[in-house]
Enzyme design. Structure first.
Site, PDB file in Angstrom:
ATOM      1  N   HIS A 326       8.812  -0.779  39.709  1.00 35.16           N
ATOM      2  CA  HIS A 326       9.234  -0.311  38.389  1.00 35.16           C
ATOM      3  C   HIS A 326       9.216  -1.518  37.465  1.00 35.16           C
ATOM      4  O   HIS A 326       9.746  -2.576  37.817  1.00 35.16           O
ATOM      5  CB  HIS A 326      10.640   0.288  38.481  1.00 35.16           C
ATOM      6  CG  HIS A 326      11.055   1.074  37.277  1.00 35.16           C
ATOM      7  ND1 HIS A 326      11.328   0.476  36.071  1.00 35.16           N
ATOM      8  CD2 HIS A 326      11.242   2.394  37.090  1.00 35.16           C
ATOM      9  CE1 HIS A 326      11.678   1.424  35.198  1.00 35.16           C
ATOM     10  NE2 HIS A 326      11.629   2.594  35.791  1.00 35.16           N
ATOM     11  N   ARG A 346      12.137   2.682  27.135  1.00 33.08           N
ATOM     12  CA  ARG A 346      10.825   2.486  26.498  1.00 33.08           C
ATOM     13  C   ARG A 346      10.363   3.788  25.859  1.00 33.08           C
ATOM     14  O   ARG A 346       9.763   3.784  24.789  1.00 33.08           O
ATOM     15  CB  ARG A 346       9.829   1.958  27.532  1.00 33.08           C
ATOM     16  CG  ARG A 346      10.092   0.486  27.839  1.00 33.08           C
ATOM     17  CD  ARG A 346       9.185  -0.056  28.929  1.00 33.08           C
ATOM     18  NE  ARG A 346       9.600   0.386  30.240  1.00 33.08           N
ATOM     19  CZ  ARG A 346       8.804   0.935  31.146  1.00 33.08           C
ATOM     20  NH1 ARG A 346       7.534   1.129  30.877  1.00 33.08           N
ATOM     21  NH2 ARG A 346       9.267   1.313  32.323  1.00 33.08           N
TER      22      ARG A 346
HETATM   23  O1  MEZ Z   1      11.020   8.896  38.052  1.00 36.85           O
HETATM   24  C1  MEZ Z   1      11.611   7.817  38.013  1.00 36.85           C
HETATM   25  O2  MEZ Z   1      11.328   6.895  38.763  1.00 36.85           O
HETATM   26  C2  MEZ Z   1      12.635   7.610  36.979  1.00 36.85           C
HETATM   27  C3  MEZ Z   1      13.196   8.804  36.350  1.00 36.85           C
HETATM   28  C4  MEZ Z   1      12.952   6.363  36.671  1.00 36.85           C
HETATM   29  C5  MEZ Z   1      13.448   5.882  35.385  1.00 36.85           C
HETATM   30  O3  MEZ Z   1      12.853   4.949  34.852  1.00 36.85           O
HETATM   31  O4  MEZ Z   1      14.438   6.392  34.878  1.00 36.85           O
END
Ligand code: MEZ
Length: 556
Positions: A326, A346
């Protein structure tokens, strides 16, 4: 810990460029999106999945020869936690129609639908019911509910493009076509979605979405989903929940049908035999493997156990050569390291900016591209910001959100993160957050079909333990959707299977014996055991003094 005077000084560079960036955003003058070629180039140079080192070919099992990260290979090339000859399978401790392994979103959804088919259900979960990555998901769940501008067709194209055209088409079709119904199901069970004043659901963009279809409950969407379905499961008469009992092996009968699992009680260290006419494996992901040394957003129990026991039982793997980082994991304060800073920031307009206060990437690129851009900024262009302990990050300019959407928006839309940072003396509606990519999601996993079935009769699987839906890269909000769509399908079909096939034959661990023989034939040394069950953060110097005669891997 609040920002240090040095970091406060560096924040001034972000503040200097903010009003111009806000003005550009208001005018729709966005930072250019990368072309497909540019995306490919940045991935190949900067994304951890593309590094040659840290991965190897599997030497055993159905995917022998498949190259995956070392951390996964280590699990698959380990022996069982149990010695098959020492386990008495002649009498079951628990008998049920459907055994669900995992008490997160997929497992709980599966249990609900199985029970609705009339099946008795046992949910066996490693920690507490709801300790799962579902609970940790923040920003939203995708569904094409706004049919005047969106449809499952556009959703399908986004999933497939985001997954680098490697997704399994029938799984994506199932995901996107069932999405609107899943949101209605959640609402009917009592989930509180964010709404517009006219009662319509709020929906915003996420990375890689061509339409606004991200639905949320503040920045705690996963928690609200889990609250809703967990309450429902706890109120159903035929669902029994057993906590602190990770599954350490699946059990097969003489015909190769799955007939339940061997559970390990974390408190008493006893093993229990569960006999079930059908089993749903929903044991979740594996962020706690810290692939390539990355920090993680995942919950404490995410150690890939389901992958190991499913693979030993003969289920093939797919897409496990990629994992998802992430783009925005917290790097400051230290106590929040790795924690998810939702993509919704974002989606609501916050830019990613470097030490000079310059935006270096459009904030809505697909996750893998966005992560690669953050890594490039810090490691290649050396324009990252160092924390007092030497970690690198880039700024996520959250104060832009209040300027774009009105004072109080950050506090209202992101209560989870606002409260958390406030406790550390940081007001994220006024000060940006320092972020770096963090290991978030297991893109691949066990192969399933659109009915949630694996290649082992009687064994269904759903959620993060499975692969194929998201190809090589998942888009935001499609995991909360996937756990519910496929959890429901797997639970329903497991109950139907149980009704049609009745009792299983004699349970055995012969598949584990065969797997051990394969390990020996491949010359793999004894020592390591899997599943891992819990991560081990013990200082190696302490561990050296912990060895006892029954010390096995990570769990004594
Ligand atoms: O689907 C995801 O990983 C999610 C909802 C993450 C996020 O950035 O909130």
């Amino acid at each position: 810990m609040p920002y240090t005077p040095e970091l406060k000084e560096l924040i001034k560079a972000v503040e200097r460029t903010r009003s111009e960036r806000v003005a550009r955003k208001r005018d729709g003058d966005e930072f250019a999106m990368m072309s497909l070629d540019e995306r490919q180039a940045i991935l190949e140079r900067h994304h951890p999945d593309y590094r040659g080192e840290g991965r190897r070919s599997l030497r055993v099992g159905a995917n022998k020869g498949y190259t995956i990260p070392d951390e996964f290979a280590d699990l698959f090339e380990a022996r069982s936690r149990v010695e098959p000859d020492a386990v008495d399978l002649s009498a079951a401790d628990i008998e049920t129609d459907v055994l669900v392994i995992g008490g997160g979103g997929a497992g709980t959804a599966a249990a609900l639908l199985a029970e609705e088919q009339g099946a008795s259900v046992v949910i066996a979960t490693k920690l507490r019911h709801g300790d799962a990555n579902t609970m940790m998901a923040e920003g939203g769940i995708q569904a094409a509910t706004k049919t005047e501008k969106d449809s499952p067709y556009f959703h399908y194209l986004d999933v497939v493009g985001g997954g680098h055209f490697k997704c399994t088409p029938e799984l994506v079709r199932t995901l996107v076509t069932q999405a609107p119904d899943v949101l209605s199901w959640l609402e009917n069970l009592g989930m509180m979605f964010d709404k517009e004043p006219d009662g319509r659901m709020n929906s915003i963009h996420g990375g890689g979405t061509s339409r606004k279809r991200m639905h949320s409950a503040g920045d705690v969407t996963g928690m609200e989903i889990m609250r809703t379905i967990r309450d429902e499961a706890r109120n159903r008469d035929k669902i029994t929940v057993v906590e602190f009992v990770p599954a350490v092996e699946l059990l097969l009968d003489e015909k190769g049908r799955c007939g339940g699992a061997l559970l390990y009680n974390l408190d008493t260290e006893e093993y229990f035999v569960v006999k079930a006419a059908a089993t749903v494996l929903a044991a979740g992901g594996s962020g706690r493997l810290h692939i390539q040394g990355f920090m993680t957003t995942n919950h404490y129990g995410a150690t890939g156990d389901g992958l190991v026991i499913g693979y030993r039982a003969g289920v093939e793997l797919c897409h496990l050569h990629t994992v998802q980082y992430h783009p925005t994991g917290s790097v400051f304060p230290e106590q929040t390291e790795g924690l998810l800073i939702t993509e919704k920031f974002r989606g609501a307009g916050a830019n990613l900016v470097n030490a000079n206060g310059e935006q270096f990437v459009n904030e809505r690129e697909p996750r893998d591209v966005e992560s690669a851009a953050c890594i490039r900024e810090c490691l290649d262009r050396t324009l990252g910001v160092a924390t007092p302990t030497g970690k690198l990050g880039v700024w996520l300019d959250s104060p832009m959100i209040d300027q774009l959407s009105g004072e109080g928006t950050v506090r209202r839309e992101f209560p989870g993160k606002f409260i958390l940072f406030d406790r550390h003396g940081i007001d994220i509606s006024k000060e940006p957050m320092l972020v770096y990519p963090t290991l978030h999601y297991q893109n691949g996993g066990l192969k399933i079909d659109a009915a949630g079935a694996t290649s082992v009769p009687g064994l269904f699987a759903a959620g993060e333990v499975t692969g194929g839906i998201h190809g090589e890269n998942r888009l935001m909000g499609n995991s909360l959707l996937d756990v519910l769509v496929f959890g429901r399908i797997a639970g329903k079909n497991a109950a139907v299977f149980a009704g049609e096939h009745g009792t299983v034959g004699n349970l055995s661990l012969d598949h584990v014996r065969a797997y051990h023989r394969e390990l020996e034939a491949a010359g793999i040394a004894e020592g390591a055991v899997a599943p891992m069950v819990l991560p081990d953060y013990t200082d190696p110097r302490v561990r050296q003094r912990q060895l006892t005669s029954h010390y096995l891997g990570t769990l004594r």
